[in-house]
Each structure stands twice: as C-alpha cells, then as structure tokens.
Design an enzyme around this catalytic site. Structure first.
Site, PDB file in Angstrom:
ATOM      1  N   GLU A 112       0.829  -1.221   0.000  1.00  0.00           N
ATOM      2  CA  GLU A 112       0.000   0.000   0.000  1.00  0.00           C
ATOM      3  C   GLU A 112       0.854   1.258   0.000  1.00  0.00           C
ATOM      4  O   GLU A 112       0.440   2.297  -0.517  1.00  0.00           O
ATOM      5  CB  GLU A 112      -0.953   0.014   1.201  1.00  0.00           C
ATOM      6  CG  GLU A 112      -2.093  -0.989   1.107  1.00  0.00           C
ATOM      7  CD  GLU A 112      -1.705  -2.380   1.601  1.00  0.00           C
ATOM      8  OE1 GLU A 112      -0.514  -2.595   1.941  1.00  0.00           O
ATOM      9  OE2 GLU A 112      -2.583  -3.259   1.635  1.00  0.00           O
TER      10      GLU A 112
ATOM     11  N   PHE B 275     -11.286  -7.393  14.175  1.00  0.00           N
ATOM     12  CA  PHE B 275     -10.201  -7.824  13.295  1.00  0.00           C
ATOM     13  C   PHE B 275      -9.904  -6.750  12.250  1.00  0.00           C
ATOM     14  O   PHE B 275     -10.808  -6.250  11.594  1.00  0.00           O
ATOM     15  CB  PHE B 275     -10.580  -9.147  12.606  1.00  0.00           C
ATOM     16  CG  PHE B 275      -9.527  -9.627  11.649  1.00  0.00           C
ATOM     17  CD1 PHE B 275      -8.260  -9.996  12.100  1.00  0.00           C
ATOM     18  CD2 PHE B 275      -9.777  -9.683  10.286  1.00  0.00           C
ATOM     19  CE1 PHE B 275      -7.282 -10.415  11.213  1.00  0.00           C
ATOM     20  CE2 PHE B 275      -8.800 -10.100   9.392  1.00  0.00           C
ATOM     21  CZ  PHE B 275      -7.547 -10.480   9.860  1.00  0.00           C
ATOM     22  N   GLN B 276      -8.655  -6.406  12.135  1.00  0.00           N
ATOM     23  CA  GLN B 276      -8.166  -5.386  11.193  1.00  0.00           C
ATOM     24  C   GLN B 276      -8.837  -4.024  11.398  1.00  0.00           C
ATOM     25  O   GLN B 276      -9.088  -3.292  10.444  1.00  0.00           O
ATOM     26  CB  GLN B 276      -8.319  -5.866   9.747  1.00  0.00           C
ATOM     27  CG  GLN B 276      -7.392  -7.045   9.472  1.00  0.00           C
ATOM     28  CD  GLN B 276      -7.235  -7.385   8.015  1.00  0.00           C
ATOM     29  OE1 GLN B 276      -8.155  -7.204   7.231  1.00  0.00           O
ATOM     30  NE2 GLN B 276      -6.069  -7.907   7.665  1.00  0.00           N
TER      31      GLN B 276
ATOM     32  N   LYS C 175     -17.369  -1.367   5.966  1.00  0.00           N
ATOM     33  CA  LYS C 175     -17.767  -2.364   4.971  1.00  0.00           C
ATOM     34  C   LYS C 175     -19.284  -2.391   4.775  1.00  0.00           C
ATOM     35  O   LYS C 175     -19.771  -2.457   3.646  1.00  0.00           O
ATOM     36  CB  LYS C 175     -17.269  -3.735   5.428  1.00  0.00           C
ATOM     37  CG  LYS C 175     -17.582  -4.847   4.443  1.00  0.00           C
ATOM     38  CD  LYS C 175     -16.919  -6.150   4.862  1.00  0.00           C
ATOM     39  CE  LYS C 175     -17.060  -7.185   3.758  1.00  0.00           C
ATOM     40  NZ  LYS C 175     -16.332  -8.425   4.067  1.00  0.00           N
TER      41      LYS C 175
ATOM     42  N   MET D 286      24.005   9.100   2.043  1.00  0.00           N
ATOM     43  CA  MET D 286      23.895  10.394   2.704  1.00  0.00           C
ATOM     44  C   MET D 286      24.239  10.268   4.187  1.00  0.00           C
ATOM     45  O   MET D 286      24.881  11.152   4.766  1.00  0.00           O
ATOM     46  CB  MET D 286      22.498  10.978   2.515  1.00  0.00           C
ATOM     47  CG  MET D 286      22.357  12.402   3.020  1.00  0.00           C
ATOM     48  SD  MET D 286      23.504  13.542   2.230  1.00  0.00           S
ATOM     49  CE  MET D 286      22.505  14.206   0.912  1.00  0.00           C
TER      50      MET D 286
HETATM   51  C1  LIG Z   1      12.136   5.941   5.233  1.00  0.00           C
HETATM   52  C2  LIG Z   1      13.421   6.606   5.579  1.00  0.00           C
HETATM   53  N1  LIG Z   1      14.263   6.004   6.448  1.00  0.00           N
HETATM   54  C3  LIG Z   1      15.447   6.598   6.752  1.00  0.00           C
HETATM   55  C4  LIG Z   1      15.787   7.805   6.211  1.00  0.00           C
HETATM   56  C5  LIG Z   1      17.115   8.478   6.577  1.00  0.00           C
HETATM   57  N2  LIG Z   1      17.978   8.534   5.365  1.00  0.00           N
HETATM   58  C6  LIG Z   1      18.060   9.632   4.596  1.00  0.00           C
HETATM   59  S1  LIG Z   1      19.036   9.449   3.254  1.00  0.00           S
HETATM   60  C7  LIG Z   1      19.413   7.889   3.727  1.00  0.00           C
HETATM   61  C8  LIG Z   1      20.345   7.060   2.894  1.00  0.00           C
HETATM   62  C9  LIG Z   1      19.799   6.757   1.547  1.00  0.00           C
HETATM   63  O1  LIG Z   1      20.599   5.773   0.961  1.00  0.00           O
HETATM   64  P1  LIG Z   1      20.517   5.438  -0.557  1.00  0.00           P
HETATM   65  O2  LIG Z   1      19.124   5.187  -0.969  1.00  0.00           O
HETATM   66  O3  LIG Z   1      21.469   4.351  -0.862  1.00  0.00           O
HETATM   67  O4  LIG Z   1      20.930   6.802  -1.259  1.00  0.00           O
HETATM   68  P2  LIG Z   1      22.338   7.571  -1.289  1.00  0.00           P
HETATM   69  O5  LIG Z   1      22.316   8.570  -0.191  1.00  0.00           O
HETATM   70  O6  LIG Z   1      23.409   6.557  -1.136  1.00  0.00           O
HETATM   71  O7  LIG Z   1      22.343   8.218  -2.624  1.00  0.00           O
HETATM   72  C10 LIG Z   1      18.757   7.533   4.919  1.00  0.00           C
HETATM   73  C11 LIG Z   1      18.891   6.215   5.606  1.00  0.00           C
HETATM   74  C12 LIG Z   1      14.856   8.406   5.340  1.00  0.00           C
HETATM   75  N3  LIG Z   1      15.066   9.601   4.792  1.00  0.00           N
HETATM   76  N4  LIG Z   1      13.703   7.772   5.019  1.00  0.00           N
END
Ligand SMILES: Cc1ncc(C[n+]2csc(CCOP(=O)(O)OP(=O)(O)O)c2C)c(N)n1
Length: 593
Positions: free
Chosen positions: A49, A111-112, A161, A477
C-alpha cells in the site's frame, strides 16, 4: 438498478473524473472491488500500500490531477500513513479510500480495525468517515475539491464495509458548499502594490520560488516577472522546473545542497520575493543567520505559512497564478512610472560566485564511476525530454544538481518528508499519468530496496519505467554525515553491492537489468534502457562509494558556512561546527540524511 454504497463509490469516482486507482484489496474494502470490474476506471494492483500511495503522488505530481489510492482497513490503511504524510508535507493532492470494519464493531478492537482517521489526522488536509451510504457522492465530490483547491493536500475517506454493502441511491451534488473552507485565491491589491514598490527599489532582489508556483500553474507568469525585473531566480527542490535551468537568470536550487550562487545570492539579498515557498530549514539553514539584510515579500495560498519561520514585510495571500500575474502588472506599472534600479552590479557579483564555485565533478577514464557523471550522462541522453523522479539521499541531490530541469512537472521528488522508497512507485504513477513521457527514476541502492517489489507491478502492467540505481554500497547520505561529522565512524551504513544482485532481481520481476561498472559502460547501459518500451528496466551503476555531495550547509549551520568542495582543497576535513547538546542539529529526515 439497485444501488449499493460500493456502486455509489465507484460511480462517484467516475463522475469526478478518476481514470486510475492504485490499490490492494482486502476484507473491508472488498465490496468496492466488485463494481470496479465493470468500471471505466483502471485499477492497478500494487504490491504494497505504501507503493499505492506514492504512485498516487507520482500521478498527481506529473499530471496536476488528484491521484487516488485504495486500501483495506487495519494494516492496509496504516501502510498508507507514510505516503499521506509525504503528500501533506509536499502539498500533493491525493485521495485515499480505505475500508473500515462494520459500523457495529467500530471501537471493539475488531479484526483489522485501526482508527485510521485518528492516526492520520495530523497528516491529512481533511478526512471523512462515512457512516451513511447516501452521503458517498457528496463526500467524494468534497474530498476531490478539498484535495485539489487552495493549498493542495491528501484527503482520506474511510468507509465501513457495511456502508459499502447497504442499499442506497446515487445523487450527485449540484454544488459544493463547505462553510469555513474558502481559500483566498486573489491577492489583496494594496499588498501587491506594496510588493511592487519594494521590487522596484531593491538592489539585490532574488525570486525565491517554491512548489506552489508549479502547483498554481504560474510558470509562464514567473518567466514574465523574472524578465521584467531582470531578477535572479532560485527554484527549491519542490519547484525544480518551475523556471528553466537553462535561462540566464536561473541560479538553480538553494539550500543544504544547492548551488553556491543560489545560496549566497539569497544570503546577500536585500529583497527575497518568496512565491509558494515555505522557508523550510533545508533552504534557510539556521534561521537567525538567514538572509540577514533581506526584506521579505511572502506570497502563499496558505496564510498559515506566512510569518511561520520568517516575518514578512509584505505578506500576500493568494494562489501563485493570480499573485504572480498581478505582480507582473504592478511591477511594470511601478517601473514605467517611477523608473527602475540598475541591477548590473548585483548580476556581476552573482556571476562571480557562479564562476568561482560551479557545480563540478571529475571523472577519471579508468574509474571509479562518479555518481554525478551517471546523472550527467542520463541528462544528456534524455535531452530534457523526460520526467525524472528521485529517491532520497545523495543521489536525489545530485539529480537535482545535474539534471537540467527546464519545464514544469518534469522533476518529482520527496522534499518535506524525505521518504526513502518514493522513487519506484512514484515513477510508476507518473508514467501511468503521462504515458507518452519517458520516466526515469534516479534512485539509491538503499531507497530502491524499500519499494523494489513494485517492479512486479510495473512488469505485469507493462509500465516501462527506467530505474537508474547509483549503487554506492551505502546509505550514502548517512555515510557522508558520519564521515564529516562523526569522525569517519561508520555505523550501520554498509549495503553489500551484490546483495541483492540488482540485475537478476530486475529479471526475476520480469524486467530488464543492466550493470555498468566502468565509466565507458555508462552510455551503453543508458542506451539499452532507452530502447526498452514494454517493461521496467533497472540500471545498476557501480559508483564511487566515497563520493560526497557538495556544496553542503551542515544541518543547523548558517548558510554563510557552506562547504563548497572536496574537504582537503577548500574546506576543513571536519567543519568546526558542533552538534547541539540535544543532538537536534543532527536529526535525520528531510532531504538530508
Ligand atoms: C524511510 C526513511 N528512512 C530513513 C531515512 C534516513 N535517510 C536519509 S538518506 C538515507 C540514505 C539513503 O541511501 P541510498 O538510498 O542508498 O541513497 P544515497 O544517499 O546513497 O544516494 C537515509 C537512511 C529516510 N530519509 N527515510
């Protein structure tokens, strides 16, 4: 015909103009799936979803029309929370329809059962729980009206529902009356005049353009305004493409990873004209150091944004379309009657910053592949003729920096919430909304793994999107922050580049996979992907894991403290900036880590 609530729901969606719904069925929403079988509406069966919600967002961002997602009660509905929050932060019009347990058992921990209206209250523009089937047409008409007018946003419609099963009639409302909801679209004349005076007098003006300009369809008027004023323009992540990057007045993106010229022009400005922008911390850096000499004209359709982060000298409430058109008229009148300020010294100063600190990278022939090189080559191959979608992280910022965004609705990204996993389903939704456009997702290896299962959806539904993974073996990042601000102590950021094997994963899902490990393989991989027209294609670019994204304003620092390039050459290896005692300066989220 005898109408049931479910028939009324699907008929209402048809009547409001819905052509596609992204969703997954389940117990409580089941009645609605039956009339879908004979509806003109295309239902796309997603694999999660969250994917349905992001696909609805991608559809909305690409087309300007509300996207629709559907889920069952409980876990189906709670899986929509992230996309709802994402759409709320980025003002994206989506309508989410969820099944609910029958009226008699609501509140019984049935449920749900999940109180999805309560759970999502802070992240929806409005929500409905429909307790009487006769209300369905009115509720659907209102939901789409609210989602797409004023400041757009997500609306939830939760339907038990038995309401879907009950007999009813179908009466489409002839008008929509919503006491208390009358967004102001036309700006106040006096404020426009006051703004025009400041605009004429300013010596260092900057047009600070946010996503509201795209949503208001005000790009053409913005061009007239910028050219009439001869003023430089910055476009935030949510506004990329609202003003063409290839225009001489365009300075690109401001903020944490913006161009040096954009960041510095805002800092030195004596007048910021903020249009549909919200002074987000990723743009302003530390607020008390942001654009200290600038007067502020702040125009927004949402009065709650004005003065929220920075006091406005001239507040203007109205939608971007009308505001910008009125500003053009008022400025032309003001400058023809009163004369205008010479901005050549300002432009010279800005050109100096652009010359001294261009966005740049160096690609050695024998590798490793630089991620910026990949983005650059993709951009060259696309020639501006595509919609680019991103995940969140370094790749997102490189995409924004190196993709030339020259037209509206050509760049789609998760800005406010910074949601990893956004790219694959949002690209899918964008392609469904605009099937004649090429859609390319630039994704990270971490982000991709969060919603990769939607490749199955794309393959089965024959939705040919390209997903270019900048596989840097890391949550890049976060790794960058650990390198710069945590003394290279890398904690929980390594992602083995071969797990999964992205090429075989793509094939397993019925798509095409191509790997490029050397610089001279990059163009070939892109060409192959561009030739695929009937299924998704995943490109696994093995890029330099050490590469960092610059410029960078450390979180919580002032925009005066921008780090411009590779640490050894022009910046201290570790900026002297220290985290706040409560660690808040390092809060992860948004478009940084
Ligand atoms: C759902 C979610 N979890 C954690 C984060 C924290 N976060 C921001 S950027 C990042 C790393 C992203 O890694 P990747 O997709 O490999 O991209 P890159 O930075 O290597 O280009 C994280 C863990 C986030 N923004 N969103």
């Amino acid at each position: 015909m005898t109408w049931k609530g479910a028939d009324s729901l699907i008929r209402s969606l048809e009547t409001v103009g819905v052509d596609v719904v992204f969703g997954i069925p389940g117990g409580t929403i089941l009645p609605a799936y039956d009339p879908l079988l004979t509806s003109s509406i295309r239902h796309i069966l997603m694999r999660h979803e969250q994917g349905a919600g992001h696909a609805a967002e991608g559809y909305a961002q690409a087309t300007g029309r509300p996207g629709v997602c559907m889920a069952t009660s409980g876990p189906g509905a709670t899986n929509l929370v992230t996309p709802l929050a994402d759409a709320f932060m980025d003002s994206i019009p989506i309508v989410a329809i969820t099944g609910q347990v029958t009226r008699a058992v609501i509140g019984n921990d049935a449920f749900q059962e999940a109180d999805i209206v309560g759970i999502t209250m802070p992240v929806t523009k409005h929500s409905y729980k429909v307790m009487d089937p006769s209300e369905i047409p009115e509720v659907i008409a209102e939901a789409f009206h609210i989602a797409s007018t004023g400041r757009p946003g997500p609306v939830l419609v939760d339907i038990p529902k038995d309401v879907l099963q009950e007999e009813t009639s179908f009466d489409w409302p002839t008008s929509i009356e919503l006491p208390g909801y009358r967004p102001t679209s036309h700006p106040n004349r006096r404020q426009i005049k006051a703004a025009a005076r400041l605009m004429r007098e300013a010596e260092r003006p900057v047009l600070y353009v946010g996503g509201g300009v795209l949503k208001g369809g005000a790009s053409e008027d913005l061009m007239r305004l910028a050219e009439a004023m001869n003023a430089p323009v910055v476009t935030t992540l949510m506004a990329r493409g609202a003003f063409p990057d290839n225009h001489p007045l365009c300075l690109g993106m401001p903020g944490m990873h913006g161009s040096y010229a954009a960041i510095t022009a805002m800092q030195r400005s004596d007048l910021l004209i903020a249009l549909g922008a919200r002074f987000d911390d990723r743009v302003t850096g530390r607020l008390d150091g942001f654009a200290p000499e600038a007067k502020i004209i702040h125009a927004d359709v949402d009065p709650a944004e004005i003065g929220k982060n920075r006091a406005a000298d001239v507040p203007i409430v109205g939608d971007a379309k009308h505001v910008v058109a009125e500003l053009v008229k008022a400025f032309l009148h003001e400058s023809t009657t009163q004369g205008r300020t010479d901005l050549s010294a300002w432009h010279e100063e800005i050109s100096g910053w652009s010359r001294e600190h261009p966005l740049a990278y160096e690609q050695d022939d024998d590798g490793p592949i630089k991620p910026q090189f990949v983005v650059d080559r993709i951009d060259k191959a696309l020639k501006g003729d595509a919609i680019v979608v991103t995940g969140v992280g370094q790749h997102q910022m490189w995409a924004s920096q190196f993709v030339a965004c020259n037209k509206p609705r050509g760049f789609i990204s998760s800005g406010g919430l910074g949601t990893m996993g956004f790219a694959v389903p949002a690209a899918l939704g964008a392609k469904v909304g605009r099937p004649d456009e090429r859609v390319v997702a630039i994704d990270g290896d971490g982000c991709f793994q969060m919603t990769a299962q939607e490749l199955a959806t794309a393959a089965i539904e024959k939705i040919p999107i390209i997903i270019a993974i900048l596989n840097n073996e890391h949550l890049g990042m976060v790794r960058q922050w650990q390198e710069l601000f945590y003394g290279e102590r890398y904690s929980q950021v390594y992602l083995p580049p071969d797990v999964p094997d992205y090429v075989r994963l793509a094939e397993a899902y019925g798509g095409i996979g191509v790997r490029a490990a050397e610089p001279d393989e990059v163009d070939n991989a892109i060409d192959k992907a561009l030739g695929v027209t009937d299924r998704p294609c995943v490109l696994d670019f093995r890029v330099d894991p050490q590469e960092k994204c610059f410029p960078m304003v450390p979180a919580g620092a002032s925009n005066d403290d921008v780090i411009t390039g590779p640490a050894p050459a022009s910046a201290p290896a570790r900026p002297s900036f220290e985290p706040a005692a409560d660690g808040s300066d390092y809060a992860f989220g948004g478009m940084g880590a």
